[in-house]
Design a protein around this motif. Structure first.
Motif, PDB file in Angstrom:
ATOM      1  N   GLY A  69       0.792  -1.225   0.000  1.00  0.00           N
ATOM      2  CA  GLY A  69       0.000   0.000   0.000  1.00  0.00           C
ATOM      3  C   GLY A  69       0.823   1.274   0.000  1.00  0.00           C
ATOM      4  O   GLY A  69       0.269   2.366   0.067  1.00  0.00           O
ATOM      5  N   ALA A  70       2.133   1.151  -0.078  1.00  0.00           N
ATOM      6  CA  ALA A  70       3.018   2.311   0.022  1.00  0.00           C
ATOM      7  C   ALA A  70       3.311   2.914  -1.355  1.00  0.00           C
ATOM      8  O   ALA A  70       3.077   2.290  -2.390  1.00  0.00           O
ATOM      9  N   PHE A  71       3.826   4.117  -1.330  1.00  0.00           N
ATOM     10  CA  PHE A  71       4.422   4.735  -2.511  1.00  0.00           C
ATOM     11  C   PHE A  71       5.903   4.394  -2.432  1.00  0.00           C
ATOM     12  O   PHE A  71       6.631   4.914  -1.584  1.00  0.00           O
ATOM     13  N   LEU A  72       6.355   3.449  -3.261  1.00  0.00           N
ATOM     14  CA  LEU A  72       7.702   2.906  -3.136  1.00  0.00           C
ATOM     15  C   LEU A  72       8.792   3.968  -3.195  1.00  0.00           C
ATOM     16  O   LEU A  72       9.826   3.827  -2.538  1.00  0.00           O
ATOM     17  N   ASN A  73       8.580   5.030  -3.954  1.00  0.00           N
ATOM     18  CA  ASN A  73       9.592   6.076  -4.073  1.00  0.00           C
ATOM     19  C   ASN A  73       9.902   6.743  -2.741  1.00  0.00           C
ATOM     20  O   ASN A  73      10.950   7.366  -2.595  1.00  0.00           O
ATOM     21  N   ASP A  74       9.013   6.614  -1.767  1.00  0.00           N
ATOM     22  CA  ASP A  74       9.240   7.175  -0.439  1.00  0.00           C
ATOM     23  C   ASP A  74       9.832   6.163   0.531  1.00  0.00           C
ATOM     24  O   ASP A  74      10.200   6.513   1.650  1.00  0.00           O
ATOM     25  N   ALA A  75       9.893   4.880   0.131  1.00  0.00           N
ATOM     26  CA  ALA A  75      10.367   3.813   1.027  1.00  0.00           C
ATOM     27  C   ALA A  75      11.825   3.481   0.711  1.00  0.00           C
ATOM     28  O   ALA A  75      12.223   3.432  -0.444  1.00  0.00           O
ATOM     29  N   ARG A  76      12.618   3.247   1.765  1.00  0.00           N
ATOM     30  CA  ARG A  76      14.013   2.839   1.562  1.00  0.00           C
ATOM     31  C   ARG A  76      14.061   1.450   0.962  1.00  0.00           C
ATOM     32  O   ARG A  76      13.250   0.624   1.338  1.00  0.00           O
ATOM     33  N   PRO A  77      14.925   1.149   0.044  1.00  0.00           N
ATOM     34  CA  PRO A  77      15.949   2.002  -0.556  1.00  0.00           C
ATOM     35  C   PRO A  77      15.485   2.728  -1.813  1.00  0.00           C
ATOM     36  O   PRO A  77      16.271   3.364  -2.496  1.00  0.00           O
ATOM     37  N   PHE A  78      14.170   2.642  -2.091  1.00  0.00           N
ATOM     38  CA  PHE A  78      13.660   3.184  -3.353  1.00  0.00           C
ATOM     39  C   PHE A  78      13.538   4.696  -3.348  1.00  0.00           C
ATOM     40  O   PHE A  78      13.226   5.291  -4.375  1.00  0.00           O
ATOM     41  N   ASP A  79      13.816   5.322  -2.216  1.00  0.00           N
ATOM     42  CA  ASP A  79      13.915   6.775  -2.208  1.00  0.00           C
ATOM     43  C   ASP A  79      15.194   7.217  -2.925  1.00  0.00           C
ATOM     44  O   ASP A  79      15.315   8.357  -3.345  1.00  0.00           O
ATOM     45  N   ASP A  80      16.123   6.253  -3.115  1.00  0.00           N
ATOM     46  CA  ASP A  80      17.382   6.543  -3.793  1.00  0.00           C
ATOM     47  C   ASP A  80      17.592   5.663  -5.036  1.00  0.00           C
ATOM     48  O   ASP A  80      18.333   6.031  -5.933  1.00  0.00           O
ATOM     49  N   VAL A  81      16.935   4.500  -5.089  1.00  0.00           N
ATOM     50  CA  VAL A  81      17.067   3.535  -6.183  1.00  0.00           C
ATOM     51  C   VAL A  81      15.749   3.509  -6.948  1.00  0.00           C
ATOM     52  O   VAL A  81      14.682   3.422  -6.331  1.00  0.00           O
ATOM     53  N   ASN A  82      15.801   3.580  -8.266  1.00  0.00           N
ATOM     54  CA  ASN A  82      14.584   3.571  -9.075  1.00  0.00           C
ATOM     55  C   ASN A  82      13.779   2.295  -8.773  1.00  0.00           C
ATOM     56  O   ASN A  82      14.324   1.191  -8.841  1.00  0.00           O
ATOM     57  N   PRO A  83      12.480   2.411  -8.445  1.00  0.00           N
ATOM     58  CA  PRO A  83      11.681   1.248  -8.056  1.00  0.00           C
ATOM     59  C   PRO A  83      11.140   0.453  -9.253  1.00  0.00           C
ATOM     60  O   PRO A  83       9.937   0.284  -9.434  1.00  0.00           O
ATOM     61  N   THR A  84      12.053  -0.037 -10.078  1.00  0.00           N
ATOM     62  CA  THR A  84      11.682  -0.894 -11.199  1.00  0.00           C
ATOM     63  C   THR A  84      11.445  -2.317 -10.682  1.00  0.00           C
ATOM     64  O   THR A  84      11.880  -2.666  -9.585  1.00  0.00           O
ATOM     65  N   ARG A  85      10.795  -3.144 -11.487  1.00  0.00           N
ATOM     66  CA  ARG A  85      10.630  -4.550 -11.097  1.00  0.00           C
ATOM     67  C   ARG A  85      11.986  -5.190 -10.833  1.00  0.00           C
ATOM     68  O   ARG A  85      12.139  -5.990  -9.908  1.00  0.00           O
ATOM     69  N   GLU A  86      12.970  -4.865 -11.669  1.00  0.00           N
ATOM     70  CA  GLU A  86      14.302  -5.432 -11.517  1.00  0.00           C
ATOM     71  C   GLU A  86      14.904  -5.086 -10.159  1.00  0.00           C
ATOM     72  O   GLU A  86      15.440  -5.958  -9.459  1.00  0.00           O
ATOM     73  N   ASN A  87      14.819  -3.806  -9.782  1.00  0.00           N
ATOM     74  CA  ASN A  87      15.388  -3.387  -8.497  1.00  0.00           C
ATOM     75  C   ASN A  87      14.585  -3.922  -7.316  1.00  0.00           C
ATOM     76  O   ASN A  87      15.159  -4.267  -6.279  1.00  0.00           O
ATOM     77  N   VAL A  88      13.278  -4.004  -7.462  1.00  0.00           N
ATOM     78  CA  VAL A  88      12.453  -4.579  -6.394  1.00  0.00           C
ATOM     79  C   VAL A  88      12.854  -6.042  -6.185  1.00  0.00           C
ATOM     80  O   VAL A  88      13.026  -6.498  -5.046  1.00  0.00           O
ATOM     81  N   ALA A  89      13.033  -6.786  -7.267  1.00  0.00           N
ATOM     82  CA  ALA A  89      13.439  -8.192  -7.158  1.00  0.00           C
ATOM     83  C   ALA A  89      14.787  -8.321  -6.449  1.00  0.00           C
ATOM     84  O   ALA A  89      14.966  -9.188  -5.580  1.00  0.00           O
ATOM     85  N   ARG A  90      15.739  -7.464  -6.799  1.00  0.00           N
ATOM     86  CA  ARG A  90      17.064  -7.517  -6.161  1.00  0.00           C
ATOM     87  C   ARG A  90      16.995  -7.206  -4.672  1.00  0.00           C
ATOM     88  O   ARG A  90      17.570  -7.922  -3.847  1.00  0.00           O
ATOM     89  N   VAL A  91      16.278  -6.162  -4.320  1.00  0.00           N
ATOM     90  CA  VAL A  91      16.173  -5.771  -2.911  1.00  0.00           C
ATOM     91  C   VAL A  91      15.535  -6.889  -2.085  1.00  0.00           C
ATOM     92  O   VAL A  91      16.007  -7.224  -0.996  1.00  0.00           O
ATOM     93  N   ILE A  92      14.480  -7.485  -2.611  1.00  0.00           N
ATOM     94  CA  ILE A  92      13.818  -8.575  -1.891  1.00  0.00           C
ATOM     95  C   ILE A  92      14.736  -9.791  -1.799  1.00  0.00           C
ATOM     96  O   ILE A  92      14.856 -10.414  -0.733  1.00  0.00           O
TER      97      ILE A  92
END
Length: 124
Positions: A69-92
């Motif tokens: 339910g969040a706006f990913l651009n405001d959540a760490r680390p996506f406040d600094d890393v573009n919240p693409t599917r690729e980056n979301v997969a890596r972070v998880i």
């Protein structure tokens, strides 16, 4: 080399905005992503498991809970890393590995998909 593989899935509903792209991706929009984590092991534990499915499921759900339910651009680390599917997969994948890898079983891949579009992060 033979390996055992298990996977768990959850759904993440979140909004995001891809920085630096025109059109729909550059606007704030929402997704219901299917997140699938794959864990590998060359041998089973004394119970006969790669890992306990419930442990993997609970760990995955706890890891993605801040994004629900969040706006990913405001959540760490996506406040600094573009919240693409690729980056979301890596972070998880990296977050799961930090909690689940035990020297025998290891998080191998995380897939983030919606509507037939999938990005995967594979840990080598």
């Amino acid at each position: 080399m033979s390996m055992w593989e298990i996977s768990v899935e959850t759904i993440v509903a979140a909004r995001h905005q891809i920085r630096g792209v025109p059109g729909e991706g550059g606007r704030v929009h929402e997704h219901r992503w299917r997140v699938r984590a794959i864990v590998l092991a060359p041998e089973l534990d004394c119970t006969g498991w790669v890992l306990d499915f419930h442990e993997v499921d609970e760990t995955l759900r706890a890891l993605v809970a801040p994004y629900q339910g969040a706006f990913l651009n405001d959540a760490r680390p996506f406040d600094d890393v573009n919240p693409t599917r690729e980056n979301v997969a890596r972070v998880i994948a990296e977050g799961l590995a930090a909690k689940l890898d035990d020297g025998r079983a290891r998080v191998h891949r995380v897939e983030v998909s919606e509507d037939g579009h999938c990005a995967s992060y594979v840990r080598s």
